[in-house]
Write an enzyme that holds these catalytic residues in place. Structure first.
Site, PDB file in Angstrom:
ATOM      1  CG  ASP A  10      24.729  12.882 -20.591  1.00  0.00           C
ATOM      2  OD1 ASP A  10      25.560  13.807 -20.526  1.00  0.00           O
ATOM      3  OD2 ASP A  10      25.046  11.678 -20.608  1.00  0.00           O
ATOM      4  CG  ASP A  12      30.381  12.087 -23.876  1.00  0.00           C
ATOM      5  OD1 ASP A  12      30.484  11.731 -25.056  1.00  0.00           O
ATOM      6  OD2 ASP A  12      30.904  13.123 -23.422  1.00  0.00           O
ATOM      7  CG  ASP A 173      25.115   7.984 -18.896  1.00  0.00           C
ATOM      8  OD1 ASP A 173      26.180   7.364 -18.663  1.00  0.00           O
ATOM      9  OD2 ASP A 173      25.103   9.184 -19.219  1.00  0.00           O
TER      10      ASP A 173
END
Length: 227
Positions: A10, A12, A173
Protein backbone atom coordinates in the site's frame (compact mmCIF):
# COMPACT_ATOMS: atom_id res chain seq x y z
CA UNK A 1 14.60 -22.57 -10.39
CA UNK A 2 13.60 -20.36 -7.44
CA UNK A 3 9.90 -19.52 -7.37
CA UNK A 4 8.99 -15.87 -7.81
CA UNK A 5 8.02 -14.00 -4.68
CA UNK A 6 5.76 -10.95 -4.83
CA UNK A 7 5.51 -8.15 -2.26
CA UNK A 8 2.73 -5.62 -2.87
CA UNK A 9 2.76 -2.44 -0.79
CA UNK A 10 0.00 0.00 0.00
CA UNK A 11 1.14 3.64 -0.34
CA UNK A 12 -0.61 6.12 2.00
CA UNK A 13 0.10 5.15 5.59
CA UNK A 14 2.45 2.35 4.59
CA UNK A 15 5.22 3.76 2.40
CA UNK A 16 4.40 7.46 2.70
CA UNK A 17 2.92 9.62 5.46
CA UNK A 18 0.46 11.78 3.54
CA UNK A 19 -2.12 12.19 6.28
CA UNK A 20 -1.84 15.99 6.59
CA UNK A 21 -2.63 16.52 2.92
CA UNK A 22 -5.47 14.00 2.89
CA UNK A 23 -7.12 15.53 5.95
CA UNK A 24 -6.75 19.10 4.70
CA UNK A 25 -8.05 18.26 1.21
CA UNK A 26 -11.05 16.44 2.69
CA UNK A 27 -11.84 19.34 5.00
CA UNK A 28 -11.65 21.79 2.11
CA UNK A 29 -13.95 19.60 0.02
CA UNK A 30 -16.61 19.35 2.72
CA UNK A 31 -16.19 23.00 3.68
CA UNK A 32 -16.93 24.04 0.10
CA UNK A 33 -20.15 22.02 0.24
CA UNK A 34 -21.16 23.38 3.63
CA UNK A 35 -21.09 19.88 5.11
CA UNK A 36 -19.96 19.35 8.70
CA UNK A 37 -16.26 18.56 8.70
CA UNK A 38 -15.34 15.01 9.73
CA UNK A 39 -12.77 14.54 12.48
CA UNK A 40 -9.14 13.75 11.68
CA UNK A 41 -9.64 10.24 13.05
CA UNK A 42 -12.69 9.73 10.83
CA UNK A 43 -10.79 10.86 7.73
CA UNK A 44 -7.81 8.61 8.45
CA UNK A 45 -10.13 5.66 9.01
CA UNK A 46 -11.16 5.71 5.33
CA UNK A 47 -7.70 6.15 3.80
CA UNK A 48 -7.15 3.30 1.36
CA UNK A 49 -10.66 3.21 -0.02
CA UNK A 50 -11.32 4.61 -3.46
CA UNK A 51 -12.23 8.28 -3.18
CA UNK A 52 -15.96 8.10 -3.83
CA UNK A 53 -16.28 5.07 -1.53
CA UNK A 54 -14.38 6.94 1.17
CA UNK A 55 -16.58 10.03 0.96
CA UNK A 56 -19.77 7.97 0.98
CA UNK A 57 -18.58 6.16 4.10
CA UNK A 58 -17.58 9.43 5.81
CA UNK A 59 -20.98 11.03 5.21
CA UNK A 60 -23.59 8.30 4.66
CA UNK A 61 -26.35 10.90 4.36
CA UNK A 62 -24.89 12.41 1.18
CA UNK A 63 -26.82 11.74 -2.00
CA UNK A 64 -25.08 10.26 -5.02
CA UNK A 65 -24.84 13.77 -6.47
CA UNK A 66 -23.38 15.01 -3.19
CA UNK A 67 -20.76 12.27 -3.21
CA UNK A 68 -19.85 13.15 -6.79
CA UNK A 69 -19.58 16.85 -5.93
CA UNK A 70 -17.42 16.18 -2.87
CA UNK A 71 -15.21 13.84 -4.90
CA UNK A 72 -14.53 16.55 -7.48
CA UNK A 73 -13.90 19.15 -4.78
CA UNK A 74 -11.45 16.83 -3.05
CA UNK A 75 -9.54 16.32 -6.30
CA UNK A 76 -9.41 20.08 -6.87
CA UNK A 77 -8.30 20.71 -3.29
CA UNK A 78 -5.53 18.13 -3.54
CA UNK A 79 -4.28 19.60 -6.83
CA UNK A 80 -4.22 23.05 -5.21
CA UNK A 81 -2.36 21.69 -2.16
CA UNK A 82 0.13 20.00 -4.47
CA UNK A 83 0.81 23.36 -6.10
CA UNK A 84 0.93 25.25 -2.79
CA UNK A 85 2.84 22.85 -0.56
CA UNK A 86 4.39 20.22 -2.79
CA UNK A 87 1.80 17.49 -2.23
CA UNK A 88 3.40 14.07 -2.43
CA UNK A 89 6.90 15.56 -2.55
CA UNK A 90 6.30 17.09 0.89
CA UNK A 91 4.78 13.91 2.32
CA UNK A 92 7.74 11.93 3.65
CA UNK A 93 8.51 8.27 3.19
CA UNK A 94 8.44 6.44 6.49
CA UNK A 95 11.87 5.80 8.03
CA UNK A 96 13.49 2.77 6.46
CA UNK A 97 11.05 2.50 3.55
CA UNK A 98 13.55 3.23 0.80
CA UNK A 99 16.18 0.97 2.32
CA UNK A 100 13.74 -1.93 2.54
CA UNK A 101 12.61 -1.44 -1.06
CA UNK A 102 16.22 -1.28 -2.26
CA UNK A 103 17.16 -4.47 -0.41
CA UNK A 104 14.15 -6.36 -1.76
CA UNK A 105 14.73 -5.03 -5.27
CA UNK A 106 18.23 -6.54 -5.26
CA UNK A 107 16.83 -10.04 -4.82
CA UNK A 108 16.40 -11.68 -8.21
CA UNK A 109 13.44 -13.79 -7.09
CA UNK A 110 11.51 -10.91 -5.51
CA UNK A 111 9.11 -8.70 -7.46
CA UNK A 112 7.62 -5.54 -5.99
CA UNK A 113 4.32 -3.81 -6.60
CA UNK A 114 1.92 -1.26 -5.19
CA UNK A 115 -1.85 -1.39 -4.76
CA UNK A 116 -3.35 1.91 -3.69
CA UNK A 117 -6.62 3.76 -3.35
CA UNK A 118 -4.90 6.69 -5.04
CA UNK A 119 -5.73 7.63 -8.60
CA UNK A 120 -2.99 6.94 -11.12
CA UNK A 121 -2.18 10.64 -11.33
CA UNK A 122 -1.57 10.78 -7.57
CA UNK A 123 0.54 7.63 -7.61
CA UNK A 124 2.59 8.95 -10.52
CA UNK A 125 3.30 12.13 -8.53
CA UNK A 126 4.31 10.12 -5.46
CA UNK A 127 6.57 7.78 -7.44
CA UNK A 128 8.25 10.68 -9.23
CA UNK A 129 8.59 12.83 -6.11
CA UNK A 130 10.34 10.07 -4.17
CA UNK A 131 12.20 8.46 -7.11
CA UNK A 132 10.51 5.09 -6.66
CA UNK A 133 9.92 4.29 -10.31
CA UNK A 134 12.60 1.65 -10.60
CA UNK A 135 11.24 -0.55 -7.83
CA UNK A 136 7.73 -1.54 -8.87
CA UNK A 137 7.00 -3.94 -11.69
CA UNK A 138 3.25 -3.61 -11.15
CA UNK A 139 1.32 -0.50 -10.06
CA UNK A 140 -2.38 -0.87 -9.37
CA UNK A 141 -4.58 2.16 -8.63
CA UNK A 142 -8.20 3.00 -7.93
CA UNK A 143 -8.75 4.17 -11.52
CA UNK A 144 -9.10 0.71 -13.01
CA UNK A 145 -10.47 -1.38 -10.14
CA UNK A 146 -13.22 -1.64 -7.54
CA UNK A 147 -12.31 -0.15 -4.18
CA UNK A 148 -10.38 -2.13 -1.61
CA UNK A 149 -11.01 -4.63 -0.09
CA UNK A 150 -12.10 -6.13 -3.42
CA UNK A 151 -9.15 -8.26 -4.62
CA UNK A 152 -9.15 -6.98 -8.21
CA UNK A 153 -5.91 -4.99 -7.82
CA UNK A 154 -4.07 -8.00 -6.47
CA UNK A 155 -5.41 -10.29 -9.18
CA UNK A 156 -4.02 -7.81 -11.72
CA UNK A 157 -0.67 -7.74 -9.90
CA UNK A 158 -0.43 -11.52 -10.20
CA UNK A 159 -1.26 -11.32 -13.90
CA UNK A 160 1.38 -8.63 -14.42
CA UNK A 161 4.14 -10.52 -12.66
CA UNK A 162 3.42 -14.19 -13.23
CA UNK A 163 3.70 -14.84 -9.49
CA UNK A 164 1.36 -17.17 -7.63
CA UNK A 165 -0.88 -16.00 -4.79
CA UNK A 166 0.68 -18.58 -2.47
CA UNK A 167 4.03 -16.78 -2.81
CA UNK A 168 2.61 -13.26 -2.57
CA UNK A 169 2.27 -10.90 0.40
CA UNK A 170 0.15 -7.76 0.76
CA UNK A 171 1.71 -5.15 3.05
CA UNK A 172 -0.51 -2.40 4.42
CA UNK A 173 -1.64 -0.30 7.35
CA UNK A 174 -5.42 -0.66 7.07
CA UNK A 175 -8.00 -3.37 7.46
CA UNK A 176 -8.87 -2.81 3.80
CA UNK A 177 -5.36 -3.93 2.81
CA UNK A 178 -5.51 -7.00 5.01
CA UNK A 179 -9.00 -7.97 3.84
CA UNK A 180 -8.00 -7.45 0.19
CA UNK A 181 -4.91 -9.61 0.62
CA UNK A 182 -6.85 -12.41 2.26
CA UNK A 183 -9.54 -12.26 -0.44
CA UNK A 184 -6.85 -12.69 -3.11
CA UNK A 185 -5.21 -15.62 -1.34
CA UNK A 186 -2.13 -13.59 -0.33
CA UNK A 187 -0.32 -13.70 2.99
CA UNK A 188 -0.80 -10.39 4.79
CA UNK A 189 1.62 -8.18 6.69
CA UNK A 190 0.18 -5.34 8.76
CA UNK A 191 2.28 -2.28 9.61
CA UNK A 192 1.48 -0.49 12.85
CA UNK A 193 2.73 3.03 12.00
CA UNK A 194 -0.17 3.88 9.71
CA UNK A 195 -3.81 4.90 10.02
CA UNK A 196 -5.72 1.93 11.49
CA UNK A 197 -5.40 0.64 15.07
CA UNK A 198 -3.34 -2.48 15.73
CA UNK A 199 -6.36 -4.24 17.21
CA UNK A 200 -8.28 -3.72 13.96
CA UNK A 201 -5.43 -5.15 11.88
CA UNK A 202 -5.35 -8.22 14.10
CA UNK A 203 -9.12 -8.59 13.89
CA UNK A 204 -8.95 -8.36 10.09
CA UNK A 205 -6.66 -11.39 10.10
CA UNK A 206 -3.17 -10.02 9.45
CA UNK A 207 -0.73 -12.95 9.42
CA UNK A 208 2.03 -10.86 10.98
CA UNK A 209 2.48 -7.31 12.28
CA UNK A 210 5.63 -5.16 12.25
CA UNK A 211 6.36 -1.93 14.11
CA UNK A 212 9.20 -0.58 11.92
CA UNK A 213 10.48 -1.04 8.39
CA UNK A 214 13.45 -2.91 9.83
CA UNK A 215 11.03 -5.74 10.54
CA UNK A 216 9.50 -5.91 7.07
CA UNK A 217 12.07 -8.10 5.32
CA UNK A 218 12.38 -10.65 8.16
CA UNK A 219 8.57 -10.84 8.29
CA UNK A 220 8.34 -11.32 4.52
CA UNK A 221 10.94 -14.08 4.65
CA UNK A 222 8.92 -15.80 7.38
CA UNK A 223 5.71 -15.56 5.34
CA UNK A 224 7.40 -16.69 2.13
CA UNK A 225 8.86 -19.61 4.07
CA UNK A 226 5.33 -20.71 4.85
CA UNK A 227 4.33 -20.76 1.16
Amino acid sequence: MTALKLAVFDVDGTLMDSQDFIVEAMNRAFGDLGVELPSRQQVLSIVGLSLSEAIAKLVPTLSADGVAAATERYKTAFINLRAQKGGEAAAPLYPGAREALQALHLRDEVLLGVATGKAKRGLDHAVMAHDLGGFFITQQTADGHPSKPHPSMLHAALADTGAQAASAVMIGDTTYDIEMGRAAGFKTLGVTWGYHPVADLKAAGADLLVDTFAGVIPALDELWGQA
